[in-house]
Enzyme design. Sequence first.
Site, short mmCIF file in Angstrom:
data_model
loop_
_atom_site.label_atom_id
_atom_site.label_comp_id
_atom_site.label_asym_id
_atom_site.label_seq_id
_atom_site.Cartn_x
_atom_site.Cartn_y
_atom_site.Cartn_z
N ASN A 1 -108.64 -42.96 129.00
CA ASN A 1 -109.16 -43.68 129.65
C ASN A 1 -108.43 -45.01 129.98
O ASN A 1 -108.19 -45.88 130.09
CB ASN A 1 -109.71 -44.88 127.76
CG ASN A 1 -107.97 -44.89 126.74
OD1 ASN A 1 -107.63 -44.43 127.52
ND2 ASN A 1 -108.11 -45.10 125.93
N ASP B 1 -92.86 -42.46 124.91
CA ASP B 1 -93.53 -43.44 123.48
C ASP B 1 -92.75 -42.38 122.56
O ASP B 1 -93.03 -41.18 122.70
CB ASP B 1 -94.80 -43.34 123.37
CG ASP B 1 -95.80 -42.30 124.92
OD1 ASP B 1 -94.88 -41.78 124.95
OD2 ASP B 1 -96.83 -42.86 124.58
N HIS C 1 -104.95 -44.97 130.05
CA HIS C 1 -103.79 -45.53 129.30
C HIS C 1 -102.06 -44.69 129.94
O HIS C 1 -102.75 -43.48 130.64
CB HIS C 1 -103.68 -45.28 127.10
CG HIS C 1 -103.91 -43.42 127.38
ND1 HIS C 1 -104.40 -43.39 125.78
CD2 HIS C 1 -102.48 -43.43 127.33
CE1 HIS C 1 -104.36 -42.54 125.88
NE2 HIS C 1 -103.25 -41.61 127.07
N GLU D 1 -103.18 -48.82 125.37
CA GLU D 1 -104.43 -48.97 125.40
C GLU D 1 -105.21 -49.92 126.30
O GLU D 1 -104.14 -50.53 126.52
CB GLU D 1 -104.76 -48.57 123.95
CG GLU D 1 -104.64 -47.66 123.36
CD GLU D 1 -104.80 -45.95 124.01
OE1 GLU D 1 -105.54 -46.11 125.17
OE2 GLU D 1 -105.28 -45.35 122.56
C1 GLP Z 1 -100.79 -39.52 125.60
C2 GLP Z 1 -99.15 -39.74 126.31
C3 GLP Z 1 -99.44 -39.84 127.39
C4 GLP Z 1 -100.02 -38.98 128.61
C5 GLP Z 1 -101.02 -38.56 127.89
C6 GLP Z 1 -102.45 -37.84 128.79
O1 GLP Z 1 -101.13 -39.56 124.56
N1 GLP Z 1 -98.86 -40.66 125.50
O2 GLP Z 1 -98.15 -40.59 128.00
O3 GLP Z 1 -99.90 -39.57 129.68
O4 GLP Z 1 -101.36 -38.54 126.90
O5 GLP Z 1 -102.28 -36.32 127.53
P1 GLP Z 1 -102.45 -34.84 129.31
O6 GLP Z 1 -101.70 -34.46 130.48
O7 GLP Z 1 -102.36 -34.02 128.02
O8 GLP Z 1 -103.45 -35.22 129.68
#
Ligand code: GLP
Length: 243
Positions: free
Chosen positions: A136, A67, A138, A143
């Site tokens: 959440n 993404d 995702h 989402e």
């Molecule tokens: C972001 C990314 C995800 C990631 C998520 C969790 O929103 N788009 O790909 O898995 O955050 O992030 P973190 O590893 O910082 O908790």
Amino acid sequence: MKVIVVENYDEVSQEASQLVEEKVKGNGELVLGLATGSTPLGLYENLIDGHKTRNISYENVKTINLDEYLGLEKTHPASYNAFMYETLFKHVDVNLDQTYIPNGVPESAEEECARYEEVIDSIGPVGLQILGIGTNGHIGFNEPGTDPESLTHVVELNASTREDNARFFDSLDEVPTHAITMGIKSILKSEQIILMASGKSKADAIKTLLDSKENVNPDFPASYLWTHNDVTLIVDKDAYSQV
Ligand code: GLP
């Protein structure tokens, strides 16, 4: 889903990097799916170390990311393009022409999504996809409410996701409101998936994920991982503490 519970974040990173390095050594032409966020940082440090001290080469590896924020130039320090360059790409011998991340400032976001899905199909299938998980549920930026048949698409980020990610920006106002993300169907095209989770902040999400096997549903996008036949969850005790 195979579940590996380890002691702490370092061990999550260690388990994941071993699996990635085995794949890279077994198939120099691997297509490696990459994620951003804090969770994979230790993994990327280990891969850099493996490259520098054990000569593991990424010369023929192609990488593709999940993404990118809409509205951020590649040069913006919080863009996922910049994140990947700073935390991994510039430290290993990957060919930058073979690293793929959506363009955050396309003329047409819809066309960029279609182009990116074509990239996935033309270089793919992804041999190994790394995932983190949002609080959440995702995956990528899919989402709650995302259609399981979704391909790469534009999403409006949830307030909780923008708050979670505000730490990478100077203020919450600067967090983009939209992003381009591989869809759930795009992610599930991968041959093998590793989902990493660490820390108490992910404990509720991991419990919900592990409870969702018989109740795969769009309210918790990561639940669709139960429909894939080769997913490994690597989780530390804190993230597993509600199970
Ligand atoms: C972001 C990314 C995800 C990631 C998520 C969790 O929103 N788009 O790909 O898995 O955050 O992030 P973190 O590893 O910082 O908790």
